[in-house]
Design a protein around this motif. Structure first.
Motif, PDB file in Angstrom:
ATOM      1  N   ASP A 188      36.993  -2.076  71.951  1.00 48.63           N
ATOM      2  CA  ASP A 188      36.758  -0.458  71.482  1.00 48.63           C
ATOM      3  C   ASP A 188      36.359  -0.337  70.136  1.00 48.63           C
ATOM      4  OD1 ASP A 188      37.566  -0.232  74.039  1.00 48.63           O
ATOM      5  OD2 ASP A 188      39.751   0.582  73.613  1.00 48.63           O
ATOM      6  N   GLU A 246      27.840  -7.689  73.641  1.00 43.24           N
ATOM      7  CA  GLU A 246      28.635  -7.765  74.951  1.00 43.24           C
ATOM      8  C   GLU A 246      28.516  -6.466  76.016  1.00 43.24           C
ATOM      9  OE1 GLU A 246      29.443  -8.016  72.090  1.00 43.24           O
ATOM     10  OE2 GLU A 246      30.792  -9.911  71.798  1.00 43.24           O
ATOM     11  N   THR A 254      32.109   3.416  77.124  1.00 41.18           N
ATOM     12  CA  THR A 254      32.074   4.791  77.566  1.00 41.18           C
ATOM     13  C   THR A 254      32.247   5.508  76.288  1.00 41.18           C
ATOM     14  OG1 THR A 254      33.007   4.134  79.804  1.00 41.18           O
ATOM     15  CG2 THR A 254      33.305   6.435  78.902  1.00 41.18           C
ATOM     16  N   LYS A 294      35.402   3.853  74.391  1.00 46.73           N
ATOM     17  CA  LYS A 294      36.016   2.432  75.092  1.00 46.73           C
ATOM     18  C   LYS A 294      35.097   1.654  75.788  1.00 46.73           C
ATOM     19  CE  LYS A 294      40.048   4.965  74.669  1.00 46.73           C
ATOM     20  NZ  LYS A 294      41.121   4.309  73.860  1.00 46.73           N
ATOM     21  N   PHE A 295      35.570   0.469  75.958  1.00 48.61           N
ATOM     22  CA  PHE A 295      35.016  -0.577  76.366  1.00 48.61           C
ATOM     23  C   PHE A 295      35.847  -1.346  77.638  1.00 48.61           C
ATOM     24  CE2 PHE A 295      33.678  -5.007  76.681  1.00 48.61           C
ATOM     25  CZ  PHE A 295      32.282  -4.961  77.001  1.00 48.61           C
ATOM     26  N   ALA A 296      35.051  -1.628  78.716  1.00 47.03           N
ATOM     27  CA  ALA A 296      35.743  -2.435  79.847  1.00 47.03           C
ATOM     28  C   ALA A 296      34.539  -2.914  80.655  1.00 47.03           C
ATOM     29  CB  ALA A 296      36.619  -1.589  80.578  1.00 47.03           C
ATOM     30  N   ASP A 297      34.923  -4.239  80.920  1.00 43.75           N
ATOM     31  CA  ASP A 297      33.974  -4.710  81.990  1.00 43.75           C
ATOM     32  C   ASP A 297      32.515  -4.638  81.662  1.00 43.75           C
ATOM     33  OD1 ASP A 297      36.133  -5.615  83.624  1.00 43.75           O
ATOM     34  OD2 ASP A 297      36.208  -3.520  84.793  1.00 43.75           O
ATOM     35  N   SER A 351      39.325  -5.330  68.032  1.00 42.84           N
ATOM     36  CA  SER A 351      39.095  -5.078  69.628  1.00 42.84           C
ATOM     37  C   SER A 351      37.749  -4.553  69.794  1.00 42.84           C
ATOM     38  CB  SER A 351      39.910  -4.140  70.100  1.00 42.84           C
ATOM     39  OG  SER A 351      39.614  -2.632  69.663  1.00 42.84           O
TER      40      SER A 351
END
Length: 321
Positions: A4, A59, A30, A23-26, A2
């Motif tokens: 993350d 990414e 973070t 954490k990873f998003a968009d 993943s």
């Protein structure tokens, strides 16, 4: 794997134990990291290294690092005297070194603005303090004690001719520095009951005060005045220390008492405050101090009185925590 996990895998191994979550998003990574015990400079370096490492992940468009830290409960101990020349600075240095050897995180503020001596006593007279913005960064000494002193902020031998407000401002910068994980801050006060002492009581109330005196009556009278000032400021008196207490001739071994003997202990009993111990008038202590090698840093006999007094100070700090 993943994203993350990809983000966490990009974190250097030496920093991974400090990272609590990744954490990873968009496109945004973070990172939450534990910066407990780090000063501002070290924390900023940690943040920068995390941003650089995670920012290399293809990414990731943005890295956000949140640093958490447990607040250090820092306690101030004022070391004072009624008059000069009683060995207050030497005692402060050796107490700090002895406390550090026992496991405490110790810092020393050389608040004797007009006559700073801690850089000589701790062997840092050739080092200058750094600053980040308006915040001073204490000097790391070889004895595990951090130090801030006006003696490292001015040219050697230069006289300081400051009035009260400037002295108070200087004291504030020294105490409000980036002390990092220091939990015990010893403040080496100038002799007497002047501007530095008043600023200390008004802005940086110590947890307690330790008073140094020689056995002679004149020094004890002045020491009593110093104690009275702290009592007016509702600062507990940790105890009295008798310095220059007895002299053993290195040639014939005969003992003498050029400044008297036992006067400080008697004064402590009369005033109802603890007597913490005696430090002899010893040439070896003077020589070690002048060369920046505090006797408390080793297990030689000259360090034993300081270690015994530091043990009592440490016990007082534990009882009143």
């Amino acid at each position: 794997m993943s994203m993350d996990d990809t983000v966490r895998a990009a974190i250097p191994a030496e920093l991974s134990d400090m990272v609590r979550s990744a954490k990873f998003a968009d496109g945004i990574a973070t990172i939450i990291a534990d910066a407990s015990g780090l000063g501002r400079s070290a924390a900023a370096q940690l943040q920068s290294e995390l941003e650089q490492a995670v920012g290399k992940v293809p990414e990731v468009n943005e890295v956000r690092v949140a640093l958490m830290a447990d607040k250090v409960e820092r306690r101030i101990v004022a070391v004072g005297s009624g008059k000069g020349g009683v060995g207050k600075s030497t005692l402060t240095t050796n107490l700090a070194v002895a406390l550090a050897r026992s496991g405490r995180k110790v810092g020393v503020v050389d608040a004797d603005v007009y006559g700073p001596s801690q850089p000589l006593l701790l062997g840092t007279q050739n080092e200058k303090h750094r600053a980040e913005g308006q915040t001073l960064i204490p000097t790391e000494t070889e004895f595990g004690v951090k130090l801030l002193s006006m003696g490292q902020l001015i040219e050697p031998g230069r006289a300081i001719a400051w009035r009260g407000p400037m002295v108070g401002q200087a004291l504030g910068q020294l105490i409000e520095a980036d002390w990092g994980d220091v939990d015990t801050l010893l403040v080496d006060l100038p002799p007497g009951t002047g501007d530095v002492q008043l600023t200390m009581l008004q802005k940086f109330k110590p947890a307690g005060a330790l008073i140094v005196s020689t056995p002679q009556d004149l020094a004890l009278i002045d020491a009593t005045r110093a104690m009275d000032l702290f009592r007016q400021g509702e600062v507990p008196i940790i105890g009295l220390v008798e310095n220059m207490s007895g002299y053993i001739c290195p040639h014939c071994g005969e003992a003498s008492n050029p400044f008297g003997h036992g006067g400080t202990e008697s004064a402590a009993q009369g005033l109802g405050v603890p007597f913490l111990g005696r430090v002899p008038l010893d040439m070896a202590i003077r020589v070690a101090s002048d060369t920046g090698q505090p006797p408390a840093a080793n297990d030689l006999p000259q360090g034993e009185p300081f270690a015994a007094i530091a043990e009592q100070l440490s016990a007082w700090l534990d009882r009143t925590a």
